[in-house]
Scaffold this active site. Structure first.
Site, PDB file in Angstrom:
ATOM      1  N   ASN A   1     -46.156   0.436   2.196  1.00 16.81           N
ATOM      2  CA  ASN A   1     -46.838  -0.240   1.121  1.00 16.81           C
ATOM      3  C   ASN A   1     -47.668   0.707   0.084  1.00 16.81           C
ATOM      4  O   ASN A   1     -48.469   1.450   0.699  1.00 16.81           O
ATOM      5  CB  ASN A   1     -47.718  -1.271   1.830  1.00 16.81           C
ATOM      6  CG  ASN A   1     -47.923  -2.446   0.659  1.00 16.81           C
ATOM      7  OD1 ASN A   1     -48.512  -2.271  -0.229  1.00 16.81           O
ATOM      8  ND2 ASN A   1     -47.802  -3.631   1.208  1.00 16.81           N
TER       9      ASN A   1
ATOM     10  N   ALA B   1     -46.625 -14.139  -1.568  1.00 17.19           N
ATOM     11  CA  ALA B   1     -45.556 -13.056  -1.923  1.00 17.19           C
ATOM     12  C   ALA B   1     -46.044 -12.658  -3.368  1.00 17.19           C
ATOM     13  O   ALA B   1     -46.260 -13.455  -4.180  1.00 17.19           O
ATOM     14  CB  ALA B   1     -44.021 -13.620  -1.945  1.00 17.19           C
TER      15      ALA B   1
ATOM     16  N   HIS C   1     -38.275  -9.375   0.632  1.00 19.19           N
ATOM     17  CA  HIS C   1     -38.827  -8.447   1.537  1.00 19.19           C
ATOM     18  C   HIS C   1     -39.533  -8.871   2.655  1.00 19.19           C
ATOM     19  O   HIS C   1     -39.992 -10.058   2.449  1.00 19.19           O
ATOM     20  CB  HIS C   1     -39.616  -7.389   0.500  1.00 19.19           C
ATOM     21  CG  HIS C   1     -40.896  -8.020   0.316  1.00 19.19           C
ATOM     22  ND1 HIS C   1     -41.055  -8.860  -0.746  1.00 19.19           N
ATOM     23  CD2 HIS C   1     -42.245  -7.928   0.481  1.00 19.19           C
ATOM     24  CE1 HIS C   1     -42.222  -9.223  -1.151  1.00 19.19           C
ATOM     25  NE2 HIS C   1     -42.803  -8.695  -0.229  1.00 19.19           N
TER      26      HIS C   1
ATOM     27  N   CYS D   1     -43.059 -19.664  33.162  1.00 14.33           N
ATOM     28  CA  CYS D   1     -43.263 -19.405  31.578  1.00 14.33           C
ATOM     29  C   CYS D   1     -43.354 -20.460  31.016  1.00 14.33           C
ATOM     30  O   CYS D   1     -42.410 -21.511  31.145  1.00 14.33           O
ATOM     31  CB  CYS D   1     -42.192 -18.497  31.009  1.00 14.33           C
ATOM     32  SG  CYS D   1     -42.241 -18.395  29.234  1.00 14.33           S
TER      33      CYS D   1
ATOM     34  N   CYS E   1     -40.775 -21.105  28.506  1.00 17.60           N
ATOM     35  CA  CYS E   1     -39.277 -21.334  29.248  1.00 17.60           C
ATOM     36  C   CYS E   1     -39.366 -22.971  29.570  1.00 17.60           C
ATOM     37  O   CYS E   1     -38.346 -23.589  29.219  1.00 17.60           O
ATOM     38  CB  CYS E   1     -39.152 -20.636  30.519  1.00 17.60           C
ATOM     39  SG  CYS E   1     -38.723 -18.925  30.230  1.00 17.60           S
TER      40      CYS E   1
END
Lengths: 334, 334
Positions: free
Chosen positions: A76, A160, A166, A196, A199
């Site tokens: 950047n 943005a 990007h 989990c 999950c």
């Protein structure tokens, strides 16, 4: 009647205010566009960015700053963190600080100035997803870093500042709180259930089938049970895995397919809606974790959402996720 | 060099990106104004709101829906939560939900349509602060509720939908995460030090004297060490107390004085900047807490702050709080 719902990962309660519900076309989308004009990210303008960190040319990794790239990663130009230096951890009385050491990179997703990620061929989106992984693997070698945030701001309202498609990457010497909180939530659940949490969420969502936006053999996109905003989506791998960096090219092609479909469904509901997507993955210094599950969170930024929500962390969402799912499911058929 | 700073209460790291710093006049302030036209909050239009919950007339509490009020509280016409009903707590597999029971009220701060809170005489601001307290004390009697959020959205970008100066109140049957996280942070510190973290912060701030915006005998306004946005301010009582509801009229007059001064200093730096302020106080069902300290957080909403920050909880702030303090200190003198 409105409903209170608890996010199972974070323990955050949100209000689903059904009485305030709207159709997708009723949402106000910020009109202000990102400034056009000269674009430093376009091919031919390579001199206007710092030298490449990585690029893919003809599907292969390369580094040469020529104009024939397909996906290109550059530091950047106005980085929030800088790469050179020591961490310099220090106290100031009861406060803690350190130097702003880190990496801040821009991932230019396509040479075409007007291309949008979701309109690219899936093979090209897969290239972008490989770049995310390859940058993660490379930055992992730097022992100063503990986490890499990969995110995309689409549209001015979502932050943005350049029009050219990007994403961004920030490597950090600390863990962002969004991740520590999710790790804590996942750990509490695992301690209790030996499973989990993510999950279990996937299993329940497939069984209930009211919040599944789309799926393929490896990935699933759901509207989360307690979403912060209308049309929030999570994209998760169906098998248990805590690190995005372990995904191979075959899996990333399947991920490209579902990500493209999810974003096109979103765009089909609310054309050109600004959004943020953020990759949530395991910390760099942890191995594979039993209690965490990597995923993308896609959060649309709608102007009808009060600034207050973002300031206080308490959300009022006028769109039940089951209805959002219905709209998202139908959006590509019409 | 940029700096990473950790919020001592929440453990949240933020980036102070000094290289991106601006003068207060360089910040873009959202131009779009809240819609004018017919105002349901103006005196004479009492019939256009639901009947009063509370009003102050001539400095006294009253309830009569006449037009001679100074501060008036009415239920929100489009409430996010509703007052009648059972909580109906229920599971949906691994998820948790309950009915959206709660109160959602609008506190009309002044009869004058164009009055702003910070331009009112301090005696009038004190009336508004007494209304906050009196509503807290009243709602505390309802055993279904666990927390009352009191907040103000000023300006469209901060979520205000009506021009007439007002605050809002939401009574909740759950604790918002902003409070559980602060309680957890305060508790960890207390366990370690046997002192209130906020009291220690106040002591250190007075001693260092680089982030103190203003103070009087009872209250202090500081720029927090790790602020999310430029010009974020916290207003705290100097003595230890966890519940706003315990403040008496004398103290609330002093609070009115510092709140007015803080908001005028903010307006002096960035004219008409949209902001949210949120009261952080102890949960309704807890007694006085050793490890928590009530306070107001004032968070300006500047368009130059990316949407990304609000979505991910990770903040990049271009303004070091020491510099913000300097601007705020000087803003009423010029």
């Amino acid at each position: 009647m409105p409903e209170l719902r608890k996010d199972p990962v974070l323990g955050r309660w949100i209000i689903i205010a059904k009485e305030r519900r709207k159709r997708p076309t009723d949402f106000l989308v910020e009109k202000s566009q990102v400034l056009g004009g000269f674009c430093p990210l376009c091919p031919g303008n390579e001199d206007f960015t710092p030298p490449e960190v990585l690029a893919y040319r003809g599907g292969c990794q390369s580094r040469s700053n020529q104009s024939d790239w397909q996906v290109r990663v550059v530091p950047n130009k106005y980085p929030a963190l800088i790469i050179e230096g020591e961490l310099g951890k220090a106290a100031e009385g009861l406060y803690d600080r350190m130097n702003g050491i880190g990496a801040h990179e821009v991932i230019i997703e396509s040479p075409g100035h007007n291309d949008q990620l979701w309109n690219q061929p899936v093979e090209h989106i897969a290239l972008v997803l490989r770049v995310y992984r390859d940058r993660l693997l490379d930055l992992q070698k730097d022992s100063r870093f503990r986490y890499v945030m990969i995110f995309k701001n689409y549209g001015k309202a979502a932050g943005a500042s350049l029009e050219h498609s990007h994403s961004q990457l920030i490597a950090l010497p600390v863990l962002p709180r969004m991740i520590t909180n999710e790790l804590d939530g996942g750990k509490s659940y695992f301690r209790y259930k030996d499973r989990c949490l993510f999950c279990d969420i996937i299993r329940q969502e497939i069984e209930q089938d009211v919040r599944v936006v789309c799926q393929n053999e490896s990935f699933i996109t759901i509207s989360p049970f307690a979403p912060r905003t209308p049309f929030e989506m999570w994209v998760l791998p169906k098998r248990h895995t805590s690190g995005y960096c372990h995904e191979d090219d075959t899996e990333l092609l399947k991920l490209a397919r579902i990500l493209s479909e999810s974003l096109r469904r979103l765009d089909g509901c609310i054309s050109n809606v600004p959004y943020n997507f953020v990759l949530h993955t395991q910390p760099l210094r942890s191995g594979e974790l039993e209690h965490f599950h990597w995923h993308f969170e896609i959060v649309p930024k709608l102007t009808s959402i009060a600034g207050f929500e973002w300031g206080s962390g308490f959300y009022i969402n006028p769109m039940p996720p089951e209805e959002a799912t219905q709209y998202l499911r139908e959006s590509l058929d019409s």
